[in-house]
Design a protein around this motif. Sequence first.
Motif, short mmCIF file in Angstrom:
data_model
loop_
_atom_site.label_atom_id
_atom_site.label_comp_id
_atom_site.label_asym_id
_atom_site.label_seq_id
_atom_site.Cartn_x
_atom_site.Cartn_y
_atom_site.Cartn_z
N VAL A 1 -2.46 -3.69 -4.63
CA VAL A 1 -2.40 -5.12 -4.94
C VAL A 1 -0.97 -5.49 -5.31
CG1 VAL A 1 -3.11 -6.88 -6.61
CG2 VAL A 1 -4.80 -5.28 -5.68
N SER B 1 0.98 -8.20 -7.34
CA SER B 1 0.53 -9.13 -8.37
C SER B 1 1.56 -10.17 -8.81
CB SER B 1 0.04 -8.35 -9.59
OG SER B 1 1.04 -7.49 -10.05
N ALA C 1 -6.42 -11.82 -7.50
CA ALA C 1 -5.60 -10.69 -7.05
C ALA C 1 -5.99 -10.29 -5.63
CB ALA C 1 -5.74 -9.53 -8.02
#
Length: 101
Positions: free
Chosen positions: A81, A83, A24
């Motif tokens: 993040v 993803s 990630a």
Amino acid sequence: MPHIVTDNCDGCRFTDCVSNCPVACFHGNDERLFIDPDVCIDCGACIPACPVKAIYDVVVMPKEFTRWIAINAEMVTQLPVISGKQVPKPAAEAQKLRLGF
Ligand code: F3S
């Protein structure tokens, strides 16, 4: 040494890179993505996935992109993040053509 996202991601944000990433390490805002150098495992899987060649290994990157090393490291501390694959920017295909890809 990590990989980093450079100029060509701006206005494209194809996010195919994220689909190929086994960790990630991608963070992003509405315009582009950045790679967390502390999370990137240097697998290189993201490089061929990007349709506009925006990602480089810092070891072999052209000198004009070195400023992106610090920018990637800084921006990931401020952004979430990313993803998974997302919808590219509306002008991404036009930008890709303009960039010569
Ligand atoms: Fe940007 Fe290329 Fe990924 S355009 S979002 S680095 S696939």
